[in-house]
Design a protein around this motif. Structure first.
Motif, PDB file in Angstrom:
ATOM      1  N   VAL A   1      -2.820  -3.578  -9.860  1.00 11.04           N
ATOM      2  CA  VAL A   1      -2.579  -1.706  -9.424  1.00 11.04           C
ATOM      3  C   VAL A   1      -4.285  -1.091  -9.363  1.00 11.04           C
ATOM      4  N   TYR A   2      -4.182  -1.306  -7.934  1.00 12.04           N
ATOM      5  CA  TYR A   2      -5.768  -0.396  -8.213  1.00 12.04           C
ATOM      6  C   TYR A   2      -5.276   1.097  -7.508  1.00 12.04           C
ATOM      7  N   ASN A   3      -5.997   2.373  -7.234  1.00 10.41           N
ATOM      8  CA  ASN A   3      -5.938   3.603  -7.003  1.00 10.41           C
ATOM      9  C   ASN A   3      -7.654   4.680  -6.947  1.00 10.41           C
ATOM     10  N   ASN A   4      -7.707   5.335  -6.323  1.00 10.58           N
ATOM     11  CA  ASN A   4      -8.226   5.991  -5.810  1.00 10.58           C
ATOM     12  C   ASN A   4      -8.652   7.659  -6.851  1.00 10.58           C
ATOM     13  N   ALA A  27       2.998   2.594   2.449  1.00 10.89           N
ATOM     14  CA  ALA A  27       2.353   3.355   3.990  1.00 10.89           C
ATOM     15  C   ALA A  27       2.075   2.303   4.773  1.00 10.89           C
ATOM     16  N   GLU A  28       2.072   2.502   6.003  1.00 10.21           N
ATOM     17  CA  GLU A  28       1.886   0.547   6.792  1.00 10.21           C
ATOM     18  C   GLU A  28       0.460  -0.225   6.183  1.00 10.21           C
ATOM     19  N   PRO A  29       1.136  -1.401   6.485  1.00 11.12           N
ATOM     20  CA  PRO A  29      -1.122  -2.128   5.527  1.00 11.12           C
ATOM     21  C   PRO A  29      -1.599  -1.545   6.442  1.00 11.12           C
ATOM     22  N   GLY A  30      -2.891  -1.426   5.843  1.00 11.55           N
ATOM     23  CA  GLY A  30      -4.100  -1.220   6.485  1.00 11.55           C
ATOM     24  C   GLY A  30      -4.381   0.319   6.197  1.00 11.55           C
ATOM     25  N   SER A  31      -3.843   1.275   6.020  1.00 14.24           N
ATOM     26  CA  SER A  31      -3.973   3.182   5.848  1.00 14.24           C
ATOM     27  C   SER A  31      -4.257   3.250   4.749  1.00 14.24           C
ATOM     28  N   VAL A  32      -4.152   2.459   3.460  1.00 12.76           N
ATOM     29  CA  VAL A  32      -4.994   2.204   2.567  1.00 12.76           C
ATOM     30  C   VAL A  32      -5.564   1.605   2.591  1.00 12.76           C
ATOM     31  N   LEU A  33      -5.827   0.639   2.543  1.00 13.69           N
ATOM     32  CA  LEU A  33      -6.825  -0.392   2.214  1.00 13.69           C
ATOM     33  C   LEU A  33      -7.859  -0.291   2.488  1.00 13.69           C
ATOM     34  N   PHE A  34      -7.804   0.284   3.981  1.00 12.44           N
ATOM     35  CA  PHE A  34      -9.012   0.627   4.093  1.00 12.44           C
ATOM     36  C   PHE A  34     -10.581   1.465   3.327  1.00 12.44           C
ATOM     37  N   GLN A  35      -9.378   1.889   2.131  1.00 11.01           N
ATOM     38  CA  GLN A  35     -10.547   2.920   1.219  1.00 11.01           C
ATOM     39  C   GLN A  35     -10.901   2.024   0.001  1.00 11.01           C
ATOM     40  N   PHE A  36     -10.268   1.020   0.093  1.00  9.88           N
ATOM     41  CA  PHE A  36     -11.134   0.302  -1.117  1.00  9.88           C
ATOM     42  C   PHE A  36     -11.814  -0.695  -0.342  1.00  9.88           C
ATOM     43  N   GLU A  37     -12.856  -1.455  -1.852  1.00 11.07           N
ATOM     44  CA  GLU A  37     -13.542  -2.293  -1.209  1.00 11.07           C
ATOM     45  C   GLU A  37     -13.290  -3.220  -1.981  1.00 11.07           C
ATOM     46  N   GLU A  81       0.914  -1.042   0.147  1.00 12.69           N
ATOM     47  CA  GLU A  81      -0.038   0.146  -0.291  1.00 12.69           C
ATOM     48  C   GLU A  81       0.778   1.329  -0.344  1.00 12.69           C
ATOM     49  N   GLY A  82       0.199   1.879  -0.995  1.00 16.57           N
ATOM     50  CA  GLY A  82       1.056   3.294  -0.323  1.00 16.57           C
ATOM     51  C   GLY A  82      -0.174   4.366  -1.501  1.00 16.57           C
ATOM     52  N   TYR A  83       0.965   5.833  -1.759  1.00 19.43           N
ATOM     53  CA  TYR A  83       0.579   7.163  -1.837  1.00 19.43           C
ATOM     54  C   TYR A  83       1.293   7.704  -2.722  1.00 19.43           C
ATOM     55  N   GLY A  84       0.265   7.708  -4.336  1.00 14.83           N
ATOM     56  CA  GLY A  84       0.892   8.203  -5.381  1.00 14.83           C
ATOM     57  C   GLY A  84       0.924  10.303  -4.941  1.00 14.83           C
ATOM     58  N   ALA A  85       1.390  10.891  -5.894  1.00 16.25           N
ATOM     59  CA  ALA A  85       1.035  11.825  -6.497  1.00 16.25           C
ATOM     60  C   ALA A  85      -0.352  12.467  -5.579  1.00 16.25           C
ATOM     61  N   GLY A  86      -0.184  14.014  -4.793  1.00 19.21           N
ATOM     62  CA  GLY A  86      -1.341  14.558  -4.574  1.00 19.21           C
ATOM     63  C   GLY A  86      -2.300  13.251  -3.989  1.00 19.21           C
ATOM     64  N   GLY A  87      -1.480  12.555  -3.020  1.00 21.03           N
ATOM     65  CA  GLY A  87      -2.198  12.097  -1.807  1.00 21.03           C
ATOM     66  C   GLY A  87      -3.085  10.934  -2.154  1.00 21.03           C
ATOM     67  N   LYS A  88      -2.828  10.320  -3.630  1.00 21.15           N
ATOM     68  CA  LYS A  88      -3.699   9.778  -4.072  1.00 21.15           C
ATOM     69  C   LYS A  88      -3.571   8.334  -3.802  1.00 21.15           C
ATOM     70  N   ALA A  89      -4.529   7.382  -2.684  1.00 24.71           N
ATOM     71  CA  ALA A  89      -3.958   5.808  -2.220  1.00 24.71           C
ATOM     72  C   ALA A  89      -3.491   4.943  -3.610  1.00 24.71           C
TER      73      ALA A  89
END
Length: 167
Positions: free
Chosen positions: A160-163, A52-62, A15-23
């Motif tokens: 790869v998935y993003n928001n 990012a730490e595990p779980g810190s991004v994944l909660f934003q996805f189903e 998990e991580g964040y890209g430019a502009g804080g995109k998950a």
């Protein structure tokens, strides 16, 4: 004589964040996570992102069923057929339609679509963002695309998935 498979694949999520804080969620299948994790981390940092730490991004996805079907005929009629087949939602993208289902009903929806002679191109489980975040400027968009391309180019990355909502 029995043989051991010396290269067993391990599936992981990064998990991580890209430019502009995109998950961003990265699915990996690797025989050596000690090699792959630094490659993924390098792709993030090189394109202005961060792991990012595990779980810190994944909660934003189903976790959802995602079925890709060919778009033929009237889009409104096709969308009605898709919803009648039991899908939760669908979105039209160029020459195909993405059909979203609950994980447990994906197989039944796929069968219902095929029974209606709808061409199913692909069916898989994936991560769908619960909300998308607009990309507000060209620089952020370019950095985000650079990161997504770098991740896609890694051999052990499977999805790869993003928001990001890129217009």
């Amino acid at each position: 004589m029995s043989y051991k498979n010396s290269s067993q694949l391990e599936e992981t999520l990064d998990e991580g964040y890209g430019a502009g804080g995109k998950a961003i969620v990265v699915e990996v299948a690797t025989d050596n996570k000690h090699r792959t994790f630094p490659e993924v981390k390098h792709a993030f940092s090189k394109a202005g992102g961060a792991m990012a730490e595990p779980g810190s991004v994944l909660f934003q996805f189903e976790r959802r069923g995602i079925i890709t079907v060919g778009k033929v005929g009237d889009a409104d009629d096709l969308l009605l057929q898709i919803l009648d087949a039991g899908a939760d939602d669908a979105s039209v993208e160029d020459d195909e339609v993405l059909v979203f289902t609950d994980m447990k009903t994906m197989h039944a929806v796929r069968k219902n679509l095929l029974d209606q002679s709808i061409v199913v191109k692909n069916a898989e489980l994936g991560y769908v963002p619960t909300a998308t975040v607009p990309v507000v400027d060209q620089d952020t968009e370019e950095k985000l695309f650079r990161l997504l391309d770098a991740l896609d180019d890694l051999d052990d990355v499977t999805n790869v998935y993003n928001n990001a909502d890129i217009a």
